[in-house]
Design a protein around this motif. Sequence first.
Motif, PDB file in Angstrom:
ATOM      1  N   LEU A 223       0.832  -1.203   0.000  1.00  0.00           N
ATOM      2  CA  LEU A 223       0.000   0.000   0.000  1.00  0.00           C
ATOM      3  C   LEU A 223       0.871   1.259   0.000  1.00  0.00           C
ATOM      4  N   PRO A 224       0.459   2.293  -0.718  1.00  0.00           N
ATOM      5  CA  PRO A 224       1.256   3.527  -0.793  1.00  0.00           C
ATOM      6  C   PRO A 224       1.198   4.321   0.500  1.00  0.00           C
ATOM      7  N   ASP A 225       2.126   5.271   0.651  1.00  0.00           N
ATOM      8  CA  ASP A 225       2.224   6.056   1.884  1.00  0.00           C
ATOM      9  C   ASP A 225       0.977   6.887   2.167  1.00  0.00           C
ATOM     10  N   ASP A 226       0.266   7.310   1.112  1.00  0.00           N
ATOM     11  CA  ASP A 226      -0.892   8.168   1.337  1.00  0.00           C
ATOM     12  C   ASP A 226      -2.200   7.381   1.471  1.00  0.00           C
ATOM     13  N   GLU A 227      -2.149   6.056   1.458  1.00  0.00           N
ATOM     14  CA  GLU A 227      -3.342   5.249   1.697  1.00  0.00           C
ATOM     15  C   GLU A 227      -3.822   5.480   3.125  1.00  0.00           C
ATOM     16  N   ILE A 228      -5.135   5.649   3.316  1.00  0.00           N
ATOM     17  CA  ILE A 228      -5.686   5.784   4.653  1.00  0.00           C
ATOM     18  C   ILE A 228      -6.069   4.395   5.150  1.00  0.00           C
ATOM     19  N   ILE A 229      -5.497   4.010   6.277  1.00  0.00           N
ATOM     20  CA  ILE A 229      -5.733   2.691   6.858  1.00  0.00           C
ATOM     21  C   ILE A 229      -6.699   2.829   8.032  1.00  0.00           C
ATOM     22  N   ILE A 230      -7.733   2.023   8.041  1.00  0.00           N
ATOM     23  CA  ILE A 230      -8.634   1.963   9.190  1.00  0.00           C
ATOM     24  C   ILE A 230      -8.362   0.662   9.929  1.00  0.00           C
ATOM     25  N   ASN A 231      -8.038   0.799  11.183  1.00  0.00           N
ATOM     26  CA  ASN A 231      -7.713  -0.326  12.049  1.00  0.00           C
ATOM     27  C   ASN A 231      -8.952  -0.657  12.879  1.00  0.00           C
ATOM     28  N   LEU A 232      -9.612  -1.748  12.509  1.00  0.00           N
ATOM     29  CA  LEU A 232     -10.798  -2.203  13.236  1.00  0.00           C
ATOM     30  C   LEU A 232     -10.456  -3.483  13.975  1.00  0.00           C
ATOM     31  N   GLN A 233     -10.502  -3.444  15.297  1.00  0.00           N
ATOM     32  CA  GLN A 233     -10.127  -4.606  16.087  1.00  0.00           C
ATOM     33  C   GLN A 233     -11.068  -5.781  15.810  1.00  0.00           C
ATOM     34  N   GLY A 234     -10.506  -6.981  15.810  1.00  0.00           N
ATOM     35  CA  GLY A 234     -11.286  -8.175  15.526  1.00  0.00           C
ATOM     36  C   GLY A 234     -12.188  -8.616  16.647  1.00  0.00           C
ATOM     37  N   ASP A 235     -12.278  -7.816  17.724  1.00  0.00           N
ATOM     38  CA  ASP A 235     -13.156  -8.169  18.849  1.00  0.00           C
ATOM     39  C   ASP A 235     -14.325  -7.194  18.972  1.00  0.00           C
ATOM     40  N   GLN A 236     -14.713  -6.572  17.840  1.00  0.00           N
ATOM     41  CA  GLN A 236     -15.838  -5.644  17.840  1.00  0.00           C
ATOM     42  C   GLN A 236     -16.918  -6.136  16.868  1.00  0.00           C
ATOM     43  N   PRO A 237     -17.607  -7.221  17.217  1.00  0.00           N
ATOM     44  CA  PRO A 237     -18.565  -7.824  16.287  1.00  0.00           C
ATOM     45  C   PRO A 237     -19.834  -7.015  16.072  1.00  0.00           C
ATOM     46  N   LEU A 238     -20.071  -5.992  16.903  1.00  0.00           N
ATOM     47  CA  LEU A 238     -21.273  -5.182  16.772  1.00  0.00           C
ATOM     48  C   LEU A 238     -20.964  -3.775  16.270  1.00  0.00           C
ATOM     49  N   VAL A 239     -19.785  -3.588  15.688  1.00  0.00           N
ATOM     50  CA  VAL A 239     -19.401  -2.259  15.207  1.00  0.00           C
ATOM     51  C   VAL A 239     -20.449  -1.743  14.221  1.00  0.00           C
ATOM     52  N   ASP A 240     -20.790  -0.463  14.349  1.00  0.00           N
ATOM     53  CA  ASP A 240     -21.747   0.132  13.424  1.00  0.00           C
ATOM     54  C   ASP A 240     -21.003   0.688  12.208  1.00  0.00           C
ATOM     55  N   PRO A 241     -21.434   0.354  10.997  1.00  0.00           N
ATOM     56  CA  PRO A 241     -20.753   0.840   9.789  1.00  0.00           C
ATOM     57  C   PRO A 241     -20.666   2.357   9.716  1.00  0.00           C
ATOM     58  N   ILE A 242     -21.629   3.049  10.308  1.00  0.00           N
ATOM     59  CA  ILE A 242     -21.600   4.515  10.287  1.00  0.00           C
ATOM     60  C   ILE A 242     -20.376   5.050  11.019  1.00  0.00           C
ATOM     61  N   SER A 243     -19.927   4.344  12.058  1.00  0.00           N
ATOM     62  CA  SER A 243     -18.725   4.768  12.785  1.00  0.00           C
ATOM     63  C   SER A 243     -17.502   4.726  11.869  1.00  0.00           C
ATOM     64  N   ILE A 244     -17.421   3.705  11.041  1.00  0.00           N
ATOM     65  CA  ILE A 244     -16.327   3.609  10.069  1.00  0.00           C
ATOM     66  C   ILE A 244     -16.408   4.772   9.080  1.00  0.00           C
ATOM     67  N   GLU A 245     -17.624   5.073   8.631  1.00  0.00           N
ATOM     68  CA  GLU A 245     -17.814   6.160   7.679  1.00  0.00           C
ATOM     69  C   GLU A 245     -17.451   7.513   8.293  1.00  0.00           C
ATOM     70  N   GLN A 246     -17.623   7.653   9.617  1.00  0.00           N
ATOM     71  CA  GLN A 246     -17.233   8.898  10.283  1.00  0.00           C
ATOM     72  C   GLN A 246     -15.738   9.147  10.161  1.00  0.00           C
ATOM     73  N   LEU A 247     -14.941   8.085  10.308  1.00  0.00           N
ATOM     74  CA  LEU A 247     -13.488   8.235  10.191  1.00  0.00           C
ATOM     75  C   LEU A 247     -13.098   8.585   8.757  1.00  0.00           C
ATOM     76  N   ILE A 248     -13.772   7.963   7.808  1.00  0.00           N
ATOM     77  CA  ILE A 248     -13.520   8.288   6.401  1.00  0.00           C
ATOM     78  C   ILE A 248     -13.825   9.764   6.147  1.00  0.00           C
ATOM     79  N   ALA A 249     -14.962  10.229   6.674  1.00  0.00           N
ATOM     80  CA  ALA A 249     -15.374  11.615   6.468  1.00  0.00           C
ATOM     81  C   ALA A 249     -14.385  12.604   7.080  1.00  0.00           C
ATOM     82  N   LEU A 250     -13.795  12.257   8.241  1.00  0.00           N
ATOM     83  CA  LEU A 250     -12.819  13.149   8.880  1.00  0.00           C
ATOM     84  C   LEU A 250     -11.644  13.436   7.959  1.00  0.00           C
ATOM     85  N   PHE A 251     -11.101  12.399   7.347  1.00  0.00           N
ATOM     86  CA  PHE A 251      -9.933  12.589   6.474  1.00  0.00           C
ATOM     87  C   PHE A 251     -10.304  13.341   5.207  1.00  0.00           C
TER      88      PHE A 251
END
Length: 245
Positions: free
Chosen positions: A89-117
Amino acid sequence: MNFTLIIPARYGSTRFPGKPLASIAGKPMIQHVYERASLAKGLANIVVATDDERIRAVVEGFGGKVVMTNPDAATGTDRINEAIAKLGLPDDEIIINLQGDQPLVDPISIEQLIALFKKHPGEFEMATLAYQITNSKDIDDPMQVKVVFDNQHHALYFSRSRIPFGRDTRDYPVYKHIGMYAYTSRFIQEFATLPHGNLEQLEKLEQLRALEHGHKIKIAISAFNSQEVDTPEDVKKCEARLAVD
């Protein structure tokens, strides 16, 4: 601006061995995490980074992508750093680190991080989430990490203790840190070379290393709590939540 979500999944948990493969409502936990992440809009790729062939077999069995990493990786961030190199992956790729112990994570929370960047390009290289605690028992629970932040929503400190501490009142908001991160590939590579900080070692919170070395961590306030699975008892809590949903 491309976004890759990586799920670090280690088999050898001290408190809960084989945790990523624990069955929750008939599915392995890692599958719940992967499938909920797949509902988030804006991701170019989702990959599980693991050190264990059993996890690899399960992920590939439900059609997920896997990259194998060193079993001696000290932290999930180190595992992600290795995965980035293997994926090229290139240096400017945005990586989202989602822990494998969060089985109820809401997709909107992931989208919030995307929106911040997307909204603040170049302002910071690391971001995470906070949730206003509604259960008073969580405020003084050291397993629930708390965070305080400035007026621009940059993190000031993370702690297992109640922060801030109201000298004369308890009537104020306290925020839980949701352990999901987003950062540039370049930053992760730099972070992996930084010496461990004193505060990091005292609190046993890896994110404090970034603050101790002067890096900004942007905070988004999430409307969704995330039930982490640390013990077998937490599996029952997740199943109860899924039954309601």
